[in-house]
Design an enzyme around this catalytic site. Structure first.
Site, PDB file in Angstrom:
ATOM      1  N   SER A  60       0.350  -3.543   4.403  1.00 34.39           N
ATOM      2  CA  SER A  60      -0.377  -2.284   4.595  1.00 34.39           C
ATOM      3  C   SER A  60      -0.434  -1.913   6.062  1.00 34.39           C
ATOM      4  CB  SER A  60      -1.802  -2.386   4.036  1.00 34.39           C
ATOM      5  OG  SER A  60      -2.482  -1.144   4.192  1.00 34.39           O
ATOM      6  N   LYS A 107     -10.679   0.477  -2.311  1.00 30.71           N
ATOM      7  CA  LYS A 107     -10.446  -0.501  -1.257  1.00 30.71           C
ATOM      8  C   LYS A 107     -11.439  -0.272  -0.123  1.00 30.71           C
ATOM      9  CE  LYS A 107      -5.358  -0.440  -1.888  1.00 30.71           C
ATOM     10  NZ  LYS A 107      -4.076  -0.200  -1.169  1.00 30.71           N
ATOM     11  N   PHE A 146      -8.254  -1.497   7.235  1.00 34.49           N
ATOM     12  CA  PHE A 146      -9.317  -1.813   6.263  1.00 34.49           C
ATOM     13  C   PHE A 146      -8.723  -2.437   5.005  1.00 34.49           C
ATOM     14  CE2 PHE A 146      -8.697   1.382   2.986  1.00 34.49           C
ATOM     15  CZ  PHE A 146      -7.988   2.378   3.636  1.00 34.49           C
ATOM     16  N   ASP A 147      -7.484  -2.073   4.699  1.00 35.23           N
ATOM     17  CA  ASP A 147      -6.782  -2.597   3.523  1.00 35.23           C
ATOM     18  C   ASP A 147      -6.267  -4.012   3.808  1.00 35.23           C
ATOM     19  OD1 ASP A 147      -5.590  -2.494   0.996  1.00 35.23           O
ATOM     20  OD2 ASP A 147      -3.881  -1.285   1.676  1.00 35.23           O
ATOM     21  N   SER A 158      -2.583   1.051  -4.815  1.00 35.40           N
ATOM     22  CA  SER A 158      -3.133   2.167  -4.046  1.00 35.40           C
ATOM     23  C   SER A 158      -4.465   2.651  -4.595  1.00 35.40           C
ATOM     24  CB  SER A 158      -2.114   3.312  -4.101  1.00 35.40           C
ATOM     25  OG  SER A 158      -2.619   4.498  -3.538  1.00 35.40           O
ATOM     26  N   ASN A 159      -5.221   3.304  -3.708  1.00 32.45           N
ATOM     27  CA  ASN A 159      -6.368   4.100  -4.133  1.00 32.45           C
ATOM     28  C   ASN A 159      -5.932   5.300  -4.962  1.00 32.45           C
ATOM     29  OD1 ASN A 159      -8.496   2.680  -2.892  1.00 32.45           O
ATOM     30  ND2 ASN A 159      -8.365   3.844  -0.973  1.00 32.45           N
ATOM     31  N   ARG A 161      -7.478  13.377   6.587  1.00 30.27           N
ATOM     32  CA  ARG A 161      -7.274  11.956   6.303  1.00 30.27           C
ATOM     33  C   ARG A 161      -8.555  11.151   6.542  1.00 30.27           C
ATOM     34  NH1 ARG A 161      -4.945   7.909   3.415  1.00 30.27           N
ATOM     35  NH2 ARG A 161      -4.505   6.071   4.669  1.00 30.27           N
ATOM     36  N   ASP A 164       0.858  -1.174   0.000  1.00 31.22           N
ATOM     37  CA  ASP A 164       0.000   0.000   0.000  1.00 31.22           C
ATOM     38  C   ASP A 164       0.906   1.240   0.000  1.00 31.22           C
ATOM     39  OD1 ASP A 164      -2.336   1.694   0.463  1.00 31.22           O
ATOM     40  OD2 ASP A 164      -1.565   1.881   2.510  1.00 31.22           O
ATOM     41  N   THR A 167       1.632   3.655   4.471  1.00 25.05           N
ATOM     42  CA  THR A 167       2.462   2.452   4.564  1.00 25.05           C
ATOM     43  C   THR A 167       3.900   2.751   4.130  1.00 25.05           C
ATOM     44  OG1 THR A 167       0.525   1.068   4.194  1.00 25.05           O
ATOM     45  CG2 THR A 167       2.686   0.041   3.826  1.00 25.05           C
ATOM     46  N   ASN A 169      -2.864   0.157   6.938  1.00 30.01           N
ATOM     47  CA  ASN A 169      -4.280   0.505   7.085  1.00 30.01           C
ATOM     48  C   ASN A 169      -5.097  -0.766   7.291  1.00 30.01           C
ATOM     49  OD1 ASN A 169      -4.103   3.427   6.514  1.00 30.01           O
ATOM     50  ND2 ASN A 169      -3.358   2.727   4.519  1.00 30.01           N
TER      51      ASN A 169
END
Lengths: 220, 220
Positions: free
Chosen positions: A174, A150, A178-179, A116-117, A39, A8, A12, A176
Site C-alpha cells: 500500500s 481501514k 494508515f493502511d 480496498s475500502n 481525497r 491496496d 497504490t 497509504n
C-alpha cells in the site's frame, strides 16, 4: 514465504491524481485544490463514520467528499458537473509500473488480490479501465461483510479468513501509510510504496519494506 | 431544559490559531502551513489510533503531529525548537468572546464543563492561561477512562454517566464538526460554532443550532 500478494487499490495501483484533470476541466485553476481536499475528506469520512458506527459505502462517501470540497472552495457543484467529475473514476489510470509489477509477480506463481475500502463495483470498473483485470485473481472489499473502514483490525482479519493464509505469509502493498499501519497491526508482511518521499506517520507501526514505486515488489 | 453546558476545548474555547505564531517564529514564512498540517495530523492520528486500538495520549499525539508536519514541509525540528513550539500550548489564548459567553451562562445558573480529547494537564493549563478556569466547574478528558478519541460513542456516554444528566438535557458546544456529529450521535442538544462559514460535513448528523461564535450560546 509469500502465499498471496494483496494490493491496496486507490493511490497504490490506481492513480488518484488522474482524477484532478476532471476537477480542473470543471473548475479551471482549482482542479488540484479540489482534488486534494476531495481525497482528504474521502478518507476523513471513512474514519469518522467508522468511529461513529454509521457506515455508508465508499462510493457514497466519495460523492459526499466531492460536494464538501467544492462547497468549501466556493465552487458550485451542479448535478451535471458532479456526474462528470465522478465519471473520472470510470476512466481512472494505473500508476505507470503497475502492469509490469503484477506481471512479474504472476510469473512467480503468486496470486494477486486487491483489498480496498472501495465497493466491488468501483474495483472492477477501475481494473477494467486500467487493463489490470487480466492480472488480478480476486477483489476483496470492506463493503462485502465488515462494513467498517481501514485501518480497523476486523477489515484485515476478514482478508486472512477469506484467503485462508496466515497473516505472515500475506505480502501486503500500500502507498497509504494508515493502511500500512493497519496491515502491520494484524501481522501482514507489509510494503510501503512511498512515491513522494513522505515521512512515516507516527502510529507505532512500521512496514517491513519501503519502496519508491511498485517496480521491485516481485523481488521481495 | 438544560442541566449542564459542556464545551469542547481546542478550536472552541481555545484559539488554536494562536499556536501559529510559535510556528512562524521558529520557521519564518512557514508558520501557517505548519500549523494547518499540525492540526490536521493531530486529528488524523486521534482517529487512526482509535481505529487501530493503539491509544496514545493527546499530548503525545500533538508532539508526533508537529514532527510530521515539520518533516513533511522540510523544516528541521530540533529538540529546542520542538520544545519552544509546544510551549505555545502553555500560553494559548481564548477566542475573544469566550469569557463573556461563559459568564452569561453562569449568571443563569448553568454549570459549565469542558470535555476534550486533551489530557487533564492540557485542559487545566489552557484554562489557567486564558483565565477561563474561574468560570469552569469541571474538566472531562477521554484520557481518564475511555482512552478512545471523539467521535466514538463511548467517549460521550462517559460524559453522560459522569454528569448524571440525560443526554437531551446536556447542551454541547463545539466548533469541530466531527465532534458535533459525535455528540448528536448520542442525543446531546448540540450547538455548532461555525466561525469560518464552512459547509457541514456529510455524516448524517446535524446540530440543533448553528452560531457564528459563542456570543449567543447563553440565550439558547
Amino acid at each position: 514465504m509469500v502465499r498471496a500478494a494483496v494490493f491496496d487499490a486507490f493511490g497504490t495501483l490506481f492513480d488518484i491524481h488522474s482524477l484532478a484533470a476532471a476537477c480542473e476541466a470543471a473548475f479551471p485553476g482549482r482542479g488540484e485544490a479540489i482534488n486534494r481536499l476531495w481525497r482528504q475528506k474521502q478518507l476523513e469520512y471513512s474514519w469518522l463514520r467508522t468511529a461513529l458506527g454509521r457506515y455508508r459505502d465508499f462510493w457514497g462517501i466519495t460523492g459526499d467528499a466531492l460536494a464538501y470540497a467544492c462547497g468549501s472552495l466556493g465552487c458550485v457543484l451542479t448535478d451535471d458537473i458532479r456526474a462528470r467529475i465522478l465519471a473520472a473514476y470510470d476512466s481512472i489510470t494505473a500508476v505507470p509500473e503497475a502492469s509490469a509489477a503484477l506481471t512479474s509477480l504472476r510469473a512467480r506463481g503468486t496470486g494477486i488480490h486487491i483489498f480496498s475500502n472501495g465497493t466491488l463495483a468501483m474495483l472492477r470498473t477501475a481494473a477494467r479501465s486500467t487493463g489490470l483485470d487480466a492480472l488480478v485473481d480476486g477483489y476483496l472489499s470492506v463493503d462485502e461483510a465488515v462494513r467498517q473502514y481501514k485501518p480497523v483490525p476486523a477489515a484485515y482479519h476478514d482478508v486472512i479468513r477469506r484467503l485462508g493464509a496466515p497473516a505472515a505469509e500475506i505480502l501486503f502493498v500500500s502507498s497509504n501509510y494508515f493502511d500500512v499501519a493497519g496491515a502491520k497491526n494484524v501481522g501482514f508482511r507489509v510494503v510501503w510504496v512511498n512515491r513522494s518521499g513522505a515521512p512515516p506517520d507516527a502510529l507505532d507501526l512500521t512496514p517491513d519494506h519501503t519502496l519508491p514505486d511498485l517496480t521491485r515488489v516481485a523481488s521481495l
